[in-house]
Scaffold this motif. Structure first.
Motif, PDB file in Angstrom:
ATOM      1  N   VAL A   9       0.856  -1.266   0.158  1.00 60.39           N
ATOM      2  CA  VAL A   9       0.095  -0.002   0.200  1.00 60.39           C
ATOM      3  C   VAL A   9       0.962   1.157   0.143  1.00 60.39           C
ATOM      4  O   VAL A   9       2.022   1.141   0.789  1.00 60.39           O
ATOM      5  N   THR A  10       0.539   2.176  -0.752  1.00 60.06           N
ATOM      6  CA  THR A  10       1.306   3.533  -0.675  1.00 60.06           C
ATOM      7  C   THR A  10       0.287   4.448  -0.060  1.00 60.06           C
ATOM      8  O   THR A  10      -0.730   4.709  -0.300  1.00 60.06           O
ATOM      9  N   LEU A  11       0.981   5.205   1.085  1.00 55.88           N
ATOM     10  CA  LEU A  11       0.166   6.047   1.957  1.00 55.88           C
ATOM     11  C   LEU A  11       0.373   7.377   1.859  1.00 55.88           C
ATOM     12  O   LEU A  11       1.634   7.814   1.560  1.00 55.88           O
ATOM     13  N   ARG A  19      -4.363   6.755  10.399  1.00 59.46           N
ATOM     14  CA  ARG A  19      -4.053   5.334  10.856  1.00 59.46           C
ATOM     15  C   ARG A  19      -3.282   5.361  12.051  1.00 59.46           C
ATOM     16  O   ARG A  19      -3.581   4.183  12.798  1.00 59.46           O
ATOM     17  N   THR A  20      -2.166   6.171  12.137  1.00 64.30           N
ATOM     18  CA  THR A  20      -1.583   6.101  13.327  1.00 64.30           C
ATOM     19  C   THR A  20      -2.355   6.208  14.283  1.00 64.30           C
ATOM     20  O   THR A  20      -2.290   5.748  15.664  1.00 64.30           O
ATOM     21  N   PHE A  41      -9.396   5.262   1.284  1.00 68.63           N
ATOM     22  CA  PHE A  41      -8.341   5.269   2.437  1.00 68.63           C
ATOM     23  C   PHE A  41      -7.638   4.388   2.673  1.00 68.63           C
ATOM     24  O   PHE A  41      -6.389   4.318   3.090  1.00 68.63           O
ATOM     25  N   GLY A  42      -8.189   3.123   2.500  1.00 70.36           N
ATOM     26  CA  GLY A  42      -7.407   1.899   2.659  1.00 70.36           C
ATOM     27  C   GLY A  42      -7.937   1.300   4.038  1.00 70.36           C
ATOM     28  O   GLY A  42      -7.374   0.680   4.984  1.00 70.36           O
ATOM     29  N   ALA A  72     -13.914  -6.580   0.101  1.00 71.95           N
ATOM     30  CA  ALA A  72     -13.043  -6.855   1.443  1.00 71.95           C
ATOM     31  C   ALA A  72     -12.436  -8.127   1.470  1.00 71.95           C
ATOM     32  O   ALA A  72     -11.059  -8.367   1.798  1.00 71.95           O
ATOM     33  N   ILE A  73     -13.360  -9.046   1.061  1.00 69.85           N
ATOM     34  CA  ILE A  73     -12.640 -10.451   1.233  1.00 69.85           C
ATOM     35  C   ILE A  73     -11.478 -10.543   0.056  1.00 69.85           C
ATOM     36  O   ILE A  73     -10.463 -11.100   0.550  1.00 69.85           O
TER      37      ILE A  73
END
Length: 143
Positions: A9-11, A19-20, A41-42, A72-73
């Motif tokens: 993933v690229t954030l 996320r943090t 967003f991920g 999602a699966i």
């Protein structure tokens, strides 16, 4: 190994900050967190990361949409083994992680350490919120 920048993933900077904050709240023992994140967003990657961070935890993921569940699966199985699905024509519990559609939540035994709700705003109707609150009384709940 967690999905990380430069890996799966690229954030972007704002994603890293949110996320943090979510990971920190979970790690610090909060029983519930609601995070507002935009499309793309991920969130599913965050769910996979939580599964990797807590390899002992039984995790139930709930979403209203069958299409969101299927997507999602597909993403979760890249990181977590044996992800189950209940709803959308399927009824197979995973060893540790199971994704439920809200319409099939009655098949949950409520035995989960973490409940992760995707698109939680769609789950606030009484027909979903009431069963969720009755089934998951002892879990840590995140949306």
């Amino acid at each position: 190994m967690l999905p990380a920048e430069g890996d799966a993933v690229t954030l972007r900077a704002h994603q890293i900050d949110l996320r943090t904050g979510v990971y920190r709240a979970i790690a610090n023992g909060h029983d519930a967190v609601l995070a507002q994140a935009p499309t793309g967003f991920g969130k599913t990657h965050m769910m996979a990361a939580i599964g990797l961070l807590y390899p002992w935890a039984k995790i139930h993921i709930v979403t209203k949409s069958v299409q969101v569940a299927q997507r999602a699966i597909r993403d979760l199985v890249k990181f977590l083994p044996n992800v189950g699905q209940v709803g959308g024509g399927k009824k197979r519990m995973g060893d540790r992680v199971t994704l439920f559609t809200a319409a099939s939540i009655e098949y949950s035994d409520g035995d989960a350490d973490f409940v992760l709700c995707d698109e939680v705003h769609e789950l606030m109707a009484d027909s979903y919120a009431n069963p969720l609150s009755q089934i998951y009384r002892d879990s840590r709940n995140f949306g």
